[in-house]
Scaffold this motif. Sequence first.
Motif, PDB file in Angstrom:
ATOM      1  N   ALA A 143      -1.541 -17.212  30.108  1.00 15.83           N
ATOM      2  CA  ALA A 143      -0.407 -17.739  30.692  1.00 15.83           C
ATOM      3  C   ALA A 143      -0.633 -18.301  31.984  1.00 15.83           C
ATOM      4  N   THR A 144      -0.170 -19.092  32.470  1.00 15.30           N
ATOM      5  CA  THR A 144      -0.428 -19.480  33.681  1.00 15.30           C
ATOM      6  C   THR A 144       0.667 -19.753  34.324  1.00 15.30           C
ATOM      7  N   GLY A 145       0.891 -19.939  35.020  1.00 11.40           N
ATOM      8  CA  GLY A 145       1.919 -20.053  35.817  1.00 11.40           C
ATOM      9  C   GLY A 145       3.101 -20.739  35.613  1.00 11.40           C
ATOM     10  N   SER A 146       3.182 -21.764  35.108  1.00 15.38           N
ATOM     11  CA  SER A 146       4.369 -22.492  35.183  1.00 15.38           C
ATOM     12  C   SER A 146       5.463 -22.088  34.314  1.00 15.38           C
ATOM     13  N   SER A 147       6.289 -21.397  34.882  1.00 16.84           N
ATOM     14  CA  SER A 147       7.397 -20.918  34.125  1.00 16.84           C
ATOM     15  C   SER A 147       8.384 -22.007  33.920  1.00 16.84           C
ATOM     16  N   SER A 148       8.291 -22.997  34.631  1.00 15.42           N
ATOM     17  CA  SER A 148       9.263 -24.044  34.492  1.00 15.42           C
ATOM     18  C   SER A 148       9.161 -24.696  33.141  1.00 15.42           C
ATOM     19  N   ALA A 149       8.260 -24.278  32.403  1.00 18.23           N
ATOM     20  CA  ALA A 149       8.187 -24.763  31.065  1.00 18.23           C
ATOM     21  C   ALA A 149       8.215 -26.236  31.003  1.00 18.23           C
ATOM     22  N   ALA A 150       7.430 -26.800  31.763  1.00 17.37           N
ATOM     23  CA  ALA A 150       7.394 -28.232  31.773  1.00 17.37           C
ATOM     24  C   ALA A 150       6.747 -28.711  30.520  1.00 17.37           C
ATOM     25  N   VAL A 151       7.375 -28.674  29.490  1.00 16.59           N
ATOM     26  CA  VAL A 151       6.803 -29.093  28.246  1.00 16.59           C
ATOM     27  C   VAL A 151       6.619 -30.566  28.264  1.00 16.59           C
ATOM     28  N   SER A 152       5.479 -30.990  28.409  1.00 18.49           N
ATOM     29  CA  SER A 152       5.303 -32.386  28.417  1.00 18.49           C
ATOM     30  C   SER A 152       5.449 -32.837  27.026  1.00 18.49           C
ATOM     31  N   ALA A 153       6.510 -32.722  26.531  1.00 20.71           N
ATOM     32  CA  ALA A 153       6.710 -32.973  25.153  1.00 20.71           C
ATOM     33  C   ALA A 153       6.730 -34.387  24.778  1.00 20.71           C
ATOM     34  N   SER A 154       5.750 -35.050  25.050  1.00 22.08           N
ATOM     35  CA  SER A 154       5.787 -36.421  24.718  1.00 22.08           C
ATOM     36  C   SER A 154       6.175 -36.628  23.297  1.00 22.08           C
ATOM     37  N   SER A 155       5.629 -35.875  22.451  1.00 21.52           N
ATOM     38  CA  SER A 155       5.987 -36.135  21.085  1.00 21.52           C
ATOM     39  C   SER A 155       6.626 -34.976  20.392  1.00 21.52           C
ATOM     40  N   VAL A 156       7.202 -34.109  21.144  1.00 19.57           N
ATOM     41  CA  VAL A 156       7.838 -32.986  20.500  1.00 19.57           C
ATOM     42  C   VAL A 156       9.279 -33.306  20.249  1.00 19.57           C
ATOM     43  N   SER A 157       9.698 -33.190  19.056  1.00 17.91           N
ATOM     44  CA  SER A 157      11.087 -33.464  18.812  1.00 17.91           C
ATOM     45  C   SER A 157      11.900 -32.202  18.860  1.00 17.91           C
ATOM     46  N   GLY A 158      11.277 -31.076  18.731  1.00 11.79           N
ATOM     47  CA  GLY A 158      12.009 -29.822  18.808  1.00 11.79           C
ATOM     48  C   GLY A 158      12.766 -29.580  17.529  1.00 11.79           C
ATOM     49  N   GLY A 159      13.167 -28.349  17.363  1.00  8.57           N
ATOM     50  CA  GLY A 159      13.910 -28.023  16.168  1.00  8.57           C
ATOM     51  C   GLY A 159      12.994 -27.858  14.994  1.00  8.57           C
ATOM     52  N   PRO A 160      13.516 -27.290  13.971  1.00 11.83           N
ATOM     53  CA  PRO A 160      12.705 -27.022  12.801  1.00 11.83           C
ATOM     54  C   PRO A 160      12.243 -28.273  12.103  1.00 11.83           C
ATOM     55  N   SER A 161      11.202 -28.119  11.364  1.00 17.16           N
ATOM     56  CA  SER A 161      10.713 -29.254  10.619  1.00 17.16           C
ATOM     57  C   SER A 161      11.675 -29.559   9.489  1.00 17.16           C
ATOM     58  N   SER A 162      11.528 -30.708   8.938  1.00 13.73           N
ATOM     59  CA  SER A 162      12.488 -31.083   7.917  1.00 13.73           C
ATOM     60  C   SER A 162      11.816 -31.785   6.764  1.00 13.73           C
ATOM     61  N   SER A 163      12.541 -31.811   5.694  1.00 10.34           N
ATOM     62  CA  SER A 163      12.068 -32.521   4.535  1.00 10.34           C
ATOM     63  C   SER A 163      13.278 -32.904   3.743  1.00 10.34           C
ATOM     64  N   ALA A 164      13.585 -34.128   3.676  1.00 10.24           N
ATOM     65  CA  ALA A 164      14.788 -34.533   2.988  1.00 10.24           C
ATOM     66  C   ALA A 164      14.446 -35.321   1.767  1.00 10.24           C
ATOM     67  N   GLY A 165      15.178 -34.991   0.795  1.00  7.95           N
ATOM     68  CA  GLY A 165      15.124 -35.600  -0.505  1.00  7.95           C
ATOM     69  C   GLY A 165      13.964 -36.494  -0.831  1.00  7.95           C
ATOM     70  N   GLY A 166      12.882 -35.954  -1.119  1.00  4.43           N
ATOM     71  CA  GLY A 166      11.775 -36.767  -1.581  1.00  4.43           C
ATOM     72  C   GLY A 166      10.962 -37.394  -0.485  1.00  4.43           C
ATOM     73  N   ALA A 167      11.507 -37.453   0.717  1.00  2.00           N
ATOM     74  CA  ALA A 167      10.767 -38.054   1.817  1.00  2.00           C
ATOM     75  C   ALA A 167       9.658 -37.108   2.255  1.00  2.00           C
ATOM     76  N   LYS A 168       8.701 -37.640   2.997  1.00  5.67           N
ATOM     77  CA  LYS A 168       7.630 -36.792   3.499  1.00  5.67           C
ATOM     78  C   LYS A 168       8.217 -35.738   4.436  1.00  5.67           C
ATOM     79  N   PRO A 169       7.693 -34.528   4.396  1.00 11.18           N
ATOM     80  CA  PRO A 169       8.181 -33.508   5.325  1.00 11.18           C
ATOM     81  C   PRO A 169       7.773 -33.847   6.753  1.00 11.18           C
ATOM     82  N   THR A 170       8.537 -33.336   7.690  1.00 13.72           N
ATOM     83  CA  THR A 170       8.191 -33.477   9.106  1.00 13.72           C
ATOM     84  C   THR A 170       7.685 -32.136   9.617  1.00 13.72           C
ATOM     85  N   LEU A 171       6.519 -32.156  10.240  1.00 13.02           N
ATOM     86  CA  LEU A 171       5.903 -30.928  10.745  1.00 13.02           C
ATOM     87  C   LEU A 171       5.790 -30.973  12.264  1.00 13.02           C
ATOM     88  N   GLN A 172       6.026 -29.848  12.894  1.00  9.92           N
ATOM     89  CA  GLN A 172       5.822 -29.714  14.339  1.00  9.92           C
ATOM     90  C   GLN A 172       4.472 -29.032  14.563  1.00  9.92           C
TER      91      GLN A 172
END
Length: 466
Positions: A57-86
């Motif tokens: 752990a290191t320090g930053s509690s500020s949780a600076a998630v540099s989430a450039s590509s994080v969409s957050g939330g559960p992954s999804s898979s809708a009707g026949g489409a490719k699933p989305t994975l985090q």
Amino acid sequence: MTDPTPQRPSPLNRRQFFAVGGSLAAAGVLAACGSDTGRTAASSPGAAASTGSTSTATGSSSAAVSASSVSGGPSSSAGGAKPTLQQWYHQYGEEGTKAAVEKYAAAYPDATVKVGWFPGDYDSKLASALLTADAPDVFEAGNGPSIDAIQGGLVEPLDDLLGDAKSDFNQALISRMSYQDKLYAIPQVIDMQLLVYRKSLLDAAGVKPPTTFDELAAAAKALTDGDQKGLFVGNDGGVGILTGPTLWSVGADYLTDDDKVGFTDPSVATAFGKLHELFASDSLLLGAPSDWFSADAINTGLTAMQFTGLWTFPDLIKELGDDFGVLPWPKFSADGAGAPSVPIGAFGSAVSAKGKNVDAAKAFVKYLWVDNAADQVDFAQSYGFHFPARESLADQATKLKEGTAAEAVKILQEYSHAQSPLLWTPASATALSDAVTKIIKNGADPASTLAGVVSKVKAELKRVVK
């Protein structure tokens, strides 16, 4: 890339987990991958904070998630489409690493993979997320998921992914990431700590590369001259990175093969007592501007020998050319039961048991870390200096084929130890690290101080051995 890496990493990267690896880091204290190194805070030893075995752990509690590509939330898979994975990574220090993993993810044809990239306290954030519906489908953990995460059913077994490739992976790491014959993470790349020395300085002093601890201490003394010290093992005198090598140097270990306390032999106390003598001598570098995970101390002439990480090779080669050699940490004595050693660690790719697309997540892990040799080699040698987790890929890693790097490969193949065993919990690591600190830095009696750790470790083993 396990952290180690080139571009002087942020305090929390692979090397961090390494450094503290078996001890502090896991203890939540850390200095992560390593170390003592920079990492500060740590995840608590308890259940929630125990997803990754090393608690970086290191320090930053500020949780600076540099989430450039994080969409957050559960992954999804809708009707026949490719699933989305985090897919989650901690922030690597090497330039280009983030773009590389995003490229690997984008190339996967069977799912949309969104990469989460987390600076700061990755372990704590991951530990919390794994308990919720927002758990990432795929994530990396230092040395694999912790025993608490495994026993808590938070991660999926992956032993069905390796197939015939199982024997090709580094077996020490496969064992480290397995529990009751099931594998819970696929090693990504290997990081290693080792002893490096300036050939010209040893030659000028008439010193041969040391093969025992006494020879190392004598060499450090002989190589100390003015502002140049003989040896550098970190500004804490080796507290953060030498516990494992010291145990192995006398034939001991954190735990025995049958899950008992592994450091009760009197030779262990003798070895740690010698580290205090080294700490108290004038031949050990302390207070260097950059700590052990940087090559700055040896590159600038502050020391003639240094225990550091493989990731410093680009800097060593740039500054010293071929004027450096490599060694394992030496065995304690020529006729004792111990052996030379180099600690190794790896981030392992794991799958959350709470994910919405577990099968799709496992398929992606297999694609990236078992089947896709080209990306594995790229990840190992294009962003820092690391070993592929699979032995057969070492032949494709051109940077490992010659010179000092090739010597390092031989050392790894002969003397490597996983940083710590899976059942070595953060609480056990904290207890032993505290004791080692008292012995090395304060001169506490080694035998009685180590004896005080045994009851704590036994209590932890009683909790996790099932």
